[in-house]
Design a protein around this motif. Sequence first.
Motif, mmCIF file in Angstrom:
data_model
loop_
_atom_site.group_PDB
_atom_site.id
_atom_site.type_symbol
_atom_site.label_atom_id
_atom_site.label_comp_id
_atom_site.label_asym_id
_atom_site.label_seq_id
_atom_site.Cartn_x
_atom_site.Cartn_y
_atom_site.Cartn_z
ATOM 1 N N ASP A 493 0.828 -1.208 0.000
ATOM 2 C CA ASP A 493 0.000 0.000 0.000
ATOM 3 C C ASP A 493 0.861 1.257 0.000
ATOM 4 O OD1 ASP A 493 -2.098 -1.668 -0.024
ATOM 5 O OD2 ASP A 493 -2.655 -1.417 2.079
ATOM 6 N N GLU A 739 -7.130 -2.926 -8.398
ATOM 7 C CA GLU A 739 -6.615 -1.761 -7.663
ATOM 8 C C GLU A 739 -6.193 -2.086 -6.232
ATOM 9 O OE1 GLU A 739 -9.463 1.430 -7.920
ATOM 10 O OE2 GLU A 739 -9.307 1.532 -10.106
ATOM 11 N N GLN A 740 -6.802 -3.113 -5.658
ATOM 12 C CA GLN A 740 -6.589 -3.344 -4.226
ATOM 13 C C GLN A 740 -5.684 -4.527 -3.897
ATOM 14 O OE1 GLN A 740 -7.813 -1.300 -1.853
ATOM 15 N NE2 GLN A 740 -8.604 -0.020 -3.498
#
Length: 811
Positions: A493, A739-740
Amino acid sequence: MGEKKKLVLVGNGMAGMRTVEHVLKLAPDAYEITVFGAEPHPNYNRIMLSSVLAGGSDMKEIVINDLDWYADNGIRLYTGDAVVKIDTMKKKVVSESGVEAGYDALIVATGSNPFMLPLPGANKEGVIGFRDIKDCHLMMEASKKYKKAAVIGGGLLGLEAARGLLHLGMDVSVIHIHSYLMERQLDEPAAKMLQRELEAQGMKFLMAKQTAAIRGGRRADGLEFADGSSLDADLIVMAVGIKPNVELANSAGLQVNRGIVVNDFLETSVPGVYAVGECAEHRGIAYGLVAPLYEQGSVLAKRLAGVETGGYTGSVTSTKLKVSGVDVFSAGYFMDAPGTRSMRIQDDLEGTYKKIVLQDDKLVGAVLFGDTSDGASLFAKIKSGESVAGKEKELLLGFPAGGGAAASPAARLAAMADDEIICGCNGVSKGTIVNAVKDGCGTVGEIKACTKASGSCGGCKPLVEGLLELYGDGTAGEPVKEGICGCTSLGRDEIVESIRAMSLKSVKEVMNVLEWREPEGCSKCRPALNYYLGMLWPAEYMDEKESRFANERYHANIQKDGTYSVVPRIYGGVTSPADLKRIAAVAEKYDVPMVKFTGGQRIDLLGVKKEDLPKIWAELDMPSGHAYGKALRTVKTCVGSTFCRFGTQDSIGMGIALEKAFERLNTPGKVKLAVSGCPRNCAEATIKDLGVVAIDGGWELYVGGNGGVKVRAADLLCTVKTEEEVMEWTAAYLQFYREQANWNERTAQWVERVGLETIKAVLENAEERQALAARIEETLSRTTDPWKEIINSEELRKNFEPLPSAEQVVG
Ligand SMILES: Cc1cc2nc3c(=O)[nH]c(=O)nc-3n(C[C@H](O)[C@H](O)[C@H](O)COP(=O)(O)OP(=O)(O)OC[C@H]3O[C@@H](n4cnc5c(N)ncnc54)[C@H](O)[C@@H]3O)c2cc1C
Ligand SMILES: NC(=O)c1ccc[n+]([C@@H]2O[C@H](COP(=O)([O-])OP(=O)(O)OC[C@H]3O[C@@H](n4cnc5c(N)ncnc54)[C@H](O)[C@@H]3O)[C@@H](O)[C@H]2O)c1
Ligand code: SF4
Ligand code: FES
């Protein structure tokens, strides 16, 4: 205290000086110490010469004990002054410059010399071994003047030399006598994967080649081979093994076989004379790695210090190749032999391989490629000789650090037993390092100074850093921070956020700005960064092919024999007579050894030669099925309402529409879809990454299913009425995953990690769903068919040409 005894060390290298360091710790006042070294340097870390050559370390950084250290410890040091005679009667040594030193105890630690093939022309300028600082300088100098280097020998040393020469800008060919590399450490599948990875870094290989002569005038200018071919080369590095340096011992009358014969206490045939290191032969073995030599040194030091010791009984060894971007580990008896059983898993897509060898109920050997994180734990089991009965699968699939292979590095470290060895070179356990951290060591350098861990090959540095992070700052046991790999302490992240916030646009830029520890990254972070950049900047980012695994670079799956497989796209699993005819014609024309249906309803042409790939793609005239990549693979369908009497909806039509919409999409892990025409679910949609099941008057969407190693039934995400809604929810779900998720994380793991409710909460919000669908559209609008791209580009087609033979290289 009585008068000090005299201890003389011949050989100021790694094993001898480690022994002296131990003696100083155990009995600081027992000896007056004199050291002779043939090299004009203080003791340095020979292992790191590979790193110096490859630009990872500075010559200054590899000194182990500087001149002040010798002075501070009262050691008389003669550098650049080889001992030329040992007089065992008078108990003294004589050096080249005439220095004489008497001894009560003498350690011979003269190491090895590179084995130089006795070829015609081997004495020409430009032909060198790779053993010391002088050789390293010679290579660096040659790279400034010359272009072409040849390294003879595809073992550990040869490959590390070749990597260094590539770094210095040379065109490097490795000549290896066997059909596969590092045959002393690897089996064939791992060696072939290694070769492919090194080829991708730019190394060239001439395999199964026997060098017959070295060509040239005063300076070498090439090699001639036994098969009549030849190769141009201005620098020739011989790395075909080593031979113990026993000349001095021989002339002193010590018993010598291959090495100087020693017993379990490192005593030679002459009283008062000991031998340690590569020059010593213990129980018939002369070792060539530091870990066993340091074990010998520790026993000898105890003997000299009068501390009780059970003696040295021999070592099981493990090795790691020190080439950045390539993870290779080998330990123990790794080849199949009568009485052994082996288990292996190979994932050509991930570029990983793992083999374990068992004998009776014990683990006796292992080979790892691509992911070596289990190396330390496997090696501990090999060394302990404990029974692993009933745990074989666990060993193969990964250690249960709370999750086995998928567990995070921090979780694995936390689960390791205290007596597991972290630093193989120096035999330092996890417990010792953790204690050092708890006692106040706050940096890797401090841990090195205190325990020696990470002070030799440096291979354990990421583990030492991991332990520091886990147990540092008084937060023992609680993970503080874990990086995506050993090159960084940043998590996924943080990296994605930094790329976004700082507008970083290339893999190199990310590594520079975010201060990667390894300047070239590794096989874990390079493809991950390539994916994150492509996901974040679909319009601008140019995919970095060299950061992808071989399968994705060649757009075909590499098979175990080095051939490739071709799977054309067959939308929804529905084909036509015309397509089948074309496939059959191609299979016949190119002698494709096997044509097979896949589990995903596709046709697989197996056993294709690399050079035939572009021609076959062109003649098939069908898009790539992406059967090799982290991408949408297949949409499996049942016959549905078109033909089936139970069918409530057109599953084929829906499957084709989905496949046409999302083909060519890059995803964190591979993605498989399926559509069933009724809840009987003949297309097995509930073990897919996304499965669509028709019901009366609508569709159910299931997510996070998997039918692989760990079967997972998919969770119901939503029930919708129309085909448009199926498309929109699918688009939004896939983009949210893109995206995650962590790179290399399949949807099953991701759904479990973030929780279905979190995903539902986002997708049930119509605005967010549509925004996600719009973002995936932007990405999809820029994709192209990779096979077409290659067919139409002369430059790209060159990558598929066969490697030049030695004759062509000359030509
Ligand atoms: C490039 C390279 C990379 C390596 N990488 C690894 C690795 O990753 N992992 C690993 O475990 N091992 C590795 N090795 C092997 C490791 O370096 C050796 O096993 C280790 O250095 C052997 O220690 P030694 O003390 O026996 O010999 P050496 O370190 O060679 O020391 C012997 C010393 O004795 C001196 N000498 C010889 N004769 C005389 C004399 N008559 N008088 C005085 N001095 C004399 C020599 O000049 C030399 O300095 C690598 C080796 C090289 C060359
Ligand atoms: N990462 C590491 O652990 C590391 C790195 C470098 C060196 N070392 C150590 O240094 C020592 C020397 O390494 P090495 O690689 O020279 O020794 P090696 O004996 O491990 O390998 C030599 C290789 O050369 C090949 N070979 C032999 N004759 C040949 C010929 N005529 N033509 C082409 N190839 C030929 C062999 O098949 C073998 O694979 C070893 O003890 C090694 O363990 C270790
Ligand atoms: S899932 Fe239903 S519709 Fe599809 S083939 Fe099976 S029974 Fe027929
Ligand atoms: S494993 Fe080589 S320094 Fe620790």
